[in-house]
Design a protein around this motif. Structure first.
Motif, PDB file in Angstrom:
ATOM      1  N   ASN A  23       0.817  -1.206   0.000  1.00 54.10           N
ATOM      2  CA  ASN A  23       0.000   0.000   0.000  1.00 54.10           C
ATOM      3  C   ASN A  23       0.851   1.256   0.000  1.00 54.10           C
ATOM      4  O   ASN A  23       0.535   2.243  -0.673  1.00 54.10           O
ATOM      5  N   GLN A  26       2.177   1.666  -3.502  1.00 54.40           N
ATOM      6  CA  GLN A  26       1.122   2.085  -4.413  1.00 54.40           C
ATOM      7  C   GLN A  26       0.782   3.554  -4.228  1.00 54.40           C
ATOM      8  O   GLN A  26       0.484   4.257  -5.201  1.00 54.40           O
ATOM      9  N   ARG A  27       0.806   4.027  -2.990  1.00 56.15           N
ATOM     10  CA  ARG A  27       0.525   5.439  -2.746  1.00 56.15           C
ATOM     11  C   ARG A  27       1.550   6.320  -3.441  1.00 56.15           C
ATOM     12  O   ARG A  27       1.217   7.384  -3.964  1.00 56.15           O
ATOM     13  N   THR A  30       0.695   6.569  -7.133  1.00 53.86           N
ATOM     14  CA  THR A  30      -0.585   7.192  -7.475  1.00 53.86           C
ATOM     15  C   THR A  30      -0.396   8.541  -8.155  1.00 53.86           C
ATOM     16  O   THR A  30      -1.127   8.884  -9.091  1.00 53.86           O
ATOM     17  N   THR A  35      -5.179   6.676  -9.633  1.00 57.40           N
ATOM     18  CA  THR A  35      -5.651   5.627  -8.728  1.00 57.40           C
ATOM     19  C   THR A  35      -5.856   4.290  -9.439  1.00 57.40           C
ATOM     20  O   THR A  35      -5.485   3.238  -8.914  1.00 57.40           O
ATOM     21  N   VAL A  36      -6.426   4.319 -10.642  1.00 59.30           N
ATOM     22  CA  VAL A  36      -6.658   3.067 -11.366  1.00 59.30           C
ATOM     23  C   VAL A  36      -5.335   2.444 -11.789  1.00 59.30           C
ATOM     24  O   VAL A  36      -5.125   1.228 -11.665  1.00 59.30           O
ATOM     25  N   THR A  39      -3.577   1.005  -8.827  1.00 58.58           N
ATOM     26  CA  THR A  39      -4.263  -0.217  -8.413  1.00 58.58           C
ATOM     27  C   THR A  39      -3.883  -1.390  -9.315  1.00 58.58           C
ATOM     28  O   THR A  39      -3.665  -2.514  -8.846  1.00 58.58           O
ATOM     29  N   HIS A  40      -3.766  -1.121 -10.612  1.00 57.39           N
ATOM     30  CA  HIS A  40      -3.463  -2.187 -11.578  1.00 57.39           C
ATOM     31  C   HIS A  40      -2.060  -2.758 -11.385  1.00 57.39           C
ATOM     32  O   HIS A  40      -1.781  -3.878 -11.826  1.00 57.39           O
ATOM     33  N   ARG A  42      -0.748  -3.953  -8.755  1.00 53.24           N
ATOM     34  CA  ARG A  42      -0.798  -5.184  -7.948  1.00 53.24           C
ATOM     35  C   ARG A  42      -1.171  -6.392  -8.794  1.00 53.24           C
ATOM     36  O   ARG A  42      -0.784  -7.523  -8.480  1.00 53.24           O
ATOM     37  N   ILE A  84     -12.128  -6.148  -7.720  1.00 53.33           N
ATOM     38  CA  ILE A  84     -11.958  -4.964  -8.567  1.00 53.33           C
ATOM     39  C   ILE A  84     -13.051  -3.947  -8.272  1.00 53.33           C
ATOM     40  O   ILE A  84     -12.794  -2.746  -8.120  1.00 53.33           O
ATOM     41  N   THR A  87     -12.509  -2.277  -4.933  1.00 50.39           N
ATOM     42  CA  THR A  87     -11.418  -1.290  -4.996  1.00 50.39           C
ATOM     43  C   THR A  87     -11.920   0.021  -5.586  1.00 50.39           C
ATOM     44  O   THR A  87     -11.600   1.106  -5.088  1.00 50.39           O
ATOM     45  N   LEU A  91     -12.088   3.628  -3.668  1.00 50.47           N
ATOM     46  CA  LEU A  91     -11.483   4.859  -4.184  1.00 50.47           C
ATOM     47  C   LEU A  91     -12.521   5.970  -4.262  1.00 50.47           C
ATOM     48  O   LEU A  91     -12.213   7.130  -3.964  1.00 50.47           O
TER      49      LEU A  91
END
Length: 300
Positions: A23, A26-27, A30, A35-36, A39-40, A42, A84, A87, A91
């Motif tokens: 996480n 990912q932040r 971003t 955000t998408v 997320t992708h 992962r 999905i 998620t 968001l």
């Protein structure tokens, strides 16, 4: 020493640690990928590592996995697609002005996971387990609420988004566990690894197709940032591997309740890395989480 019956406990602890790390990565992505796109990461960059994991497991165990039945694919599709969807709902909830309150609603996942696990998988529940889940969840909600945030609990939109996201994540856990239980004739490690690699493949195809049709720039940027994304993908795949191993051994209610220790890890990072003091309210919430988790483990 952990027996097979309690091996899910260290699996969940390791998965939670891996998820906190993922996480955080990912932040950082971003800002560049959105955000998408973040997320992708992962899914897209986690999939190759999942392939390596299952290949290593099959090599060591010598298990031969037969082609899954229709029931497996239905459970897998349920797990992959609801994750999905959840998620996306999460968001959307995070974009609301009452960010912390929607986070608290999302953390009701263990309660919903217990309910869905009981309905769909006939997972065994006792009153003590239910009590442990409620105590630990209450602790998370108390920890999440900030001064003045309770005023936003009456807002309908963040309430619906938060609870719907929690339901999506709960159904995702149920779906993945259902798929794992339908991989027969192999060890639980192989069943979990095999389910993970197919789940990530399905999610990678769906989100890649979405970005290809709707946001090709983000898809190109994903590949251009392959180096930081690769490590985030590895941590995501490793965390998922341990989640799935835990799902193979015990109910989703047990797994998702113990997973609330992620809040403790996050609090620890905030305190030691960023020198952020822990408020009395947060300390009270942490105590409830610890009590809830302790009761859950004690009644196994």
């Amino acid at each position: 020493m952990f027996s097979l019956a309690t091996l899910w406990i260290p699996f969940v602890v390791l998965a939670s640690l891996g998820q906190v790390a993922r996480n955080a990565m990912q932040r950082e992505l971003t800002a560049s990928l959105g955000t998408v796109g973040a997320t992708h990461v992962r899914f897209l960059f986690g999939f190759p590592f999942a392939v390596l994991f299952v290949a290593a497991v099959i090599f060591v165990t010598g298990d031969i996995v037969s082609w899954p039945n229709l029931t497996f694919w239905l459970w897998l599709a349920m797990g992959a697609m609801t994750q999905i969807l959840a998620t996306g709902l999460m968001l959307a909830a995070m974009n609301e002005r009452s960010f912390v309150v929607t986070t608290a609603y999302i953390k009701t996942e263990p309660i919903q996971a217990a309910l869905f696990g009981f309905i769909f998988l006939a997972d065994h529940l006792t009153w003590l387990k239910v009590l442990a889940i409620l105590i630990a969840t209450a602790g998370v909600v108390i920890t999440a609420i900030r001064p003045g945030g309770e005023k936003s609990f009456g807002d309908l939109r963040p309430t619906v988004l938060g609870l719907a996201a929690a339901a999506g994540f709960a159904l995702s856990a149920v779906g993945f566990r259902g798929a794992i239980l339908n991989v027969g004739g192999v060890s639980f490690v192989t069943a979990a690894s095999f389910t993970l690699v197919l789940g990530l493949f399905m999610q990678t195809v769906v989100l890649s197709a979405y970005l290809l049709l709707r946001d090709r720039k983000t898809l190109v940027a994903l590949f251009q940032m392959w180096r930081p994304s690769m490590f985030a993908g590895f941590m995501g795949a490793a965390a998922s591997q341990f989640w799935f191993l835990a799902f193979a051994l015990t109910s989703v209610a047990n797994v998702r309740t113990l997973a609330l220790i992620e809040v403790l890890f996050a609090q620890g990072i905030s305190y030691y890395s960023f020198k952020q003091p822990i408020a009395l309210r947060e300390a009270g919430g942490i105590v409830l989480i610890v009590i809830g988790v302790a009761v859950l483990i004690a009644v196994q």
